[in-house]
Design a protein around this motif. Structure first.
Motif, mmCIF file in Angstrom:
data_model
loop_
_atom_site.group_PDB
_atom_site.id
_atom_site.type_symbol
_atom_site.label_atom_id
_atom_site.label_comp_id
_atom_site.label_asym_id
_atom_site.label_seq_id
_atom_site.Cartn_x
_atom_site.Cartn_y
_atom_site.Cartn_z
ATOM 1 N N GLU A 129 0.858 -1.213 0.047
ATOM 2 C CA GLU A 129 -0.037 0.067 0.126
ATOM 3 C C GLU A 129 1.118 1.191 -0.082
ATOM 4 O OE1 GLU A 129 -3.182 2.618 0.574
ATOM 5 O OE2 GLU A 129 -3.021 0.735 -0.371
ATOM 6 N N GLY A 136 -7.270 -0.244 -5.562
ATOM 7 C CA GLY A 136 -8.205 0.023 -4.609
ATOM 8 C C GLY A 136 -9.601 0.090 -5.615
ATOM 9 N N GLN A 286 -11.456 -7.129 4.449
ATOM 10 C CA GLN A 286 -11.660 -5.938 5.103
ATOM 11 C C GLN A 286 -10.937 -5.812 6.280
ATOM 12 O OE1 GLN A 286 -15.914 -6.509 5.438
ATOM 13 N NE2 GLN A 286 -16.467 -5.196 3.610
ATOM 14 N N MET A 289 -7.319 -4.640 5.497
ATOM 15 C CA MET A 289 -7.012 -3.301 4.929
ATOM 16 C C MET A 289 -7.345 -2.425 6.340
ATOM 17 S SD MET A 289 -6.413 -3.806 2.043
ATOM 18 C CE MET A 289 -5.864 -2.142 1.743
ATOM 19 N N LYS A 290 -8.305 -2.734 7.163
ATOM 20 C CA LYS A 290 -8.370 -1.955 8.278
ATOM 21 C C LYS A 290 -7.062 -1.728 9.227
ATOM 22 C CE LYS A 290 -11.526 -1.193 12.248
ATOM 23 N NZ LYS A 290 -12.862 -1.664 12.682
ATOM 24 N N THR A 294 -6.000 1.689 6.349
ATOM 25 C CA THR A 294 -6.815 2.405 5.330
ATOM 26 C C THR A 294 -8.267 2.614 5.917
ATOM 27 O OG1 THR A 294 -7.665 0.202 4.698
ATOM 28 C CG2 THR A 294 -5.624 1.091 3.730
ATOM 29 N N ASP A 295 -9.073 3.482 5.148
ATOM 30 C CA ASP A 295 -10.717 3.725 5.437
ATOM 31 C C ASP A 295 -11.404 2.326 5.720
ATOM 32 O OD1 ASP A 295 -12.915 4.911 6.051
ATOM 33 O OD2 ASP A 295 -13.027 5.950 3.893
ATOM 34 N N GLU A 296 -12.270 2.434 6.860
ATOM 35 C CA GLU A 296 -13.047 1.540 6.837
ATOM 36 C C GLU A 296 -14.071 0.926 5.797
ATOM 37 O OE1 GLU A 296 -15.405 2.011 10.416
ATOM 38 O OE2 GLU A 296 -13.596 2.161 11.858
ATOM 39 N N TYR A 298 -13.126 1.058 2.764
ATOM 40 C CA TYR A 298 -12.162 0.740 1.533
ATOM 41 C C TYR A 298 -12.731 0.376 0.251
ATOM 42 C CZ TYR A 298 -7.852 -0.516 -0.933
ATOM 43 O OH TYR A 298 -6.938 -0.302 -1.794
ATOM 44 N N THR A 302 -16.279 -0.242 -4.952
ATOM 45 C CA THR A 302 -15.264 -0.992 -5.922
ATOM 46 C C THR A 302 -16.087 -2.085 -6.664
ATOM 47 O OG1 THR A 302 -14.887 -2.743 -4.038
ATOM 48 C CG2 THR A 302 -13.663 -0.434 -4.082
#
Length: 508
Positions: A129, A136, A286, A289-290, A294-296, A298, A302
């Motif tokens: 990242e 993303g 999820q 990535m959390k 990253t943003d919840e 994410y 997408t």
């Protein structure tokens, strides 16, 4: 005549070697060394050891982890081969700083990574990242079914295994009776006698193994509440059907980012049915990535593509709840679009069946006209409790269907049972039919443009792991250990992406 200097490879040369110089710039081994030393947190291993004051010094987890990652990258996934590589391969010697852990130490380290494997995977994902290797915006999900360290010969339902045990016991009884007869005839072929005794002992051991398994375990219930096959060697593995035949193994799942094919979530399952794996893999991705900051949300807005094995109302509903633009075809997708690669080996698969949209509705007469120009009149209503949907059935005249040239592509039932065409049209539903909505979505131009992306996103990942990394089977037993091995291969794949593309995006 020309004269050449002679040469001989069967000799030993003493050469001064700098271990650091063996880790050349731009190589995968240097990327592994740099990540393990500077980016991966291995302090979680400290709690394992109680040798602060007494006891022998342990191998540094960094050394063991480097050996594992490089070994998996080169298709070496057995502890004995890794031990041999540390003694004879110069690159392995450089990464291990000349240390030579034995195979039991390496095997124990791999099996013990239950709690540490996810944080280590996330450390590599964080580096991806930071180096902007993740797009993303678009993801693809698929599975790779691989044999496990268990034989399908030892698989079966409890009734099947019990029958097999009884056959073994009868075979033992027959061999013993043959031995008694041979003794009465005073046959003194000691070699044949010893071979028979060895075979009897082997059969007794197999029967005892089955009996012990049946006593200690319960039948495995499947998703449909029916008993599925158990396996004596590894009961968490499953019998799966693949393009290469039936195997006893695990299903390695991977959710892949489209930009550079980085794996953002992965897990190995003891089930070959993909439809039950989308939700846990998506949840795992999820959380990954959390965990890297990253943003919840994410995955919000997408694109997610997956093959028809993942098509189910629950999966489509989950994607909608997460605001994911999913493209998951139903089982009839290729029939509706024959040009998308229907198998040509079967005449039946090439023949397109008529769909409801091929019939023309006449509002005035409340009738449907079939592709052959014949009328289907309104017959009756029916209610599907499972889907909560009311249907109206239209049926054709059996005399029209009997002589119709489109009969095989229209009537699903064969022989005398399929006398006429019945067409069921939904008119009212008490709940949403997510499956039907996805089927309608997949017939749009946008879906036909996006769905083919799946092949170039996720298939090369499995090609790399199976062909280049030579993972043709899992060498461990049990879901926990197999999942460790699968995530290690996913880590190696991501590290290779860092080595190949990371420098182009690195800042500073």
């Amino acid at each position: 005549m020309a004269k050449y200097k002679s040469y001989n490879y069967s000799q030993t040369e003493m050469v001064p070697v700098s271990l650091e110089d063996q880790l050349m710039e731009g190589t995968l081994e240097l990327a592994i060394h740099t990540l393990v030393e500077g980016r991966m947190d291995v302090s979680c291993f400290d709690e394992r050891y109680k040798n602060d004051e007494t006891g022998c010094k342990a191998y540094n987890p960094k050394i063991l982890l480097k050996i594992l990652l490089l070994g998996y990258a080169r298709g070496i996934n057995t502890s004995r081969k890794l031990e041999r590589a540390c003694r004879k391969n110069l690159v392995f010697m450089a990464l291990s700083c000349g240390q030579r852990p034995d195979h039991s130490t390496i095997a124990a380290f791999v099996s013990s990574l239950k709690e540490e494997i996810k944080p280590l995977f996330r450390d590599v994902l964080l580096t991806c990242e930071e180096m902007k290797l993740l797009g993303g915006t678009e993801f693809s999900l698929d599975g790779c079914k691989l044999p496990s360290n268990a034989s399908k010969r030892w698989s079966g339902t409890f009734a099947t295994l019990k029958t097999k045990k009884e056959k073994l016991e009868r075979r033992v009884g027959h061999l013993l009776s043959e031995q008694v007869k041979a003794d009465k005839r005073d046959e003194r072929d000691e070699q044949e006698k010893a071979a028979r005794a060895h075979f009897v002992a082997k059969l007794k051991k197999q029967a005892a193994k089955i009996e012990e398994f049946l006593e200690k375990n319960e039948p495995k219930p499947g998703k449909q509440r029916k008993e599925v096959r158990s396996n004596i060697s590894d009961n968490e593995s499953a019998t799966m059907t693949t393009s290469h035949g039936t195997i006893q193994g695990y299903n390695g799942q991977a959710l892949v980012d489209a930009k550079h094919q980085v794996i953002v979530g992965g897990e190995a399952f003891g089930s070959g049915q993909d439809q039950y794996h989308l939700e846990p893999v998506l949840t795992e991705a999820q959380e990954n990535m959390k965990a890297i900051g990253t943003d919840e949300e994410y995955f919000k807005d997408t694109i997610l593509t997956a093959d028809m094995g993942y098509h189910s109302g629950e999966n489509i509903k989950r994607c909608e709840e997460e605001s994911i633009d999913a493209y998951i075809p139903d089982k009839n997708y290729r029939k509706r679009h024959p040009g998308l690669g229907v198998k040509k080996s079967s005449i039946k698969s090439r023949r397109r069946k008529f769909m409801p949209e091929d019939f023309i509705y006449d509002e005035k007469t409340d009738e449907y006209e079939c592709p052959a120009g014949k009328k289907l009149k309104r017959h009756t209503r029916s209610y599907n409790r499972r889907w909560g949907t009311m249907y109206v059935a239209y049926r054709a005249d059996p005399r029209d269907c009997e002589v119709c040239t489109h009969r095989e592509g229209c009537i699903s039932k064969k022989g005398k049972k399929g006398k006429r065409k019945y067409l069921a049209i939904p008119i009212k539903s008490n709940r949403r039919n997510y499956s039907q909505e996805m089927a309608t979505k997949m017939d749009t131009e946008r879906a036909r443009e996006i769905y083919p992306h799946r092949i170039k996103i996720v298939e090369p990942v499995f090609a790399n792991i199976r062909t280049q990394k030579r993972l043709d089977r899992f060498t461990l037993r049990g879901k926990v250990k197999v999942n460790i091995q699968w995530l290690l291969y996913c880590m190696v794949h991501n590290i290779e992406k860092i080595a190949n593309f990371g420098a182009a995006y690195a800042v500073g």
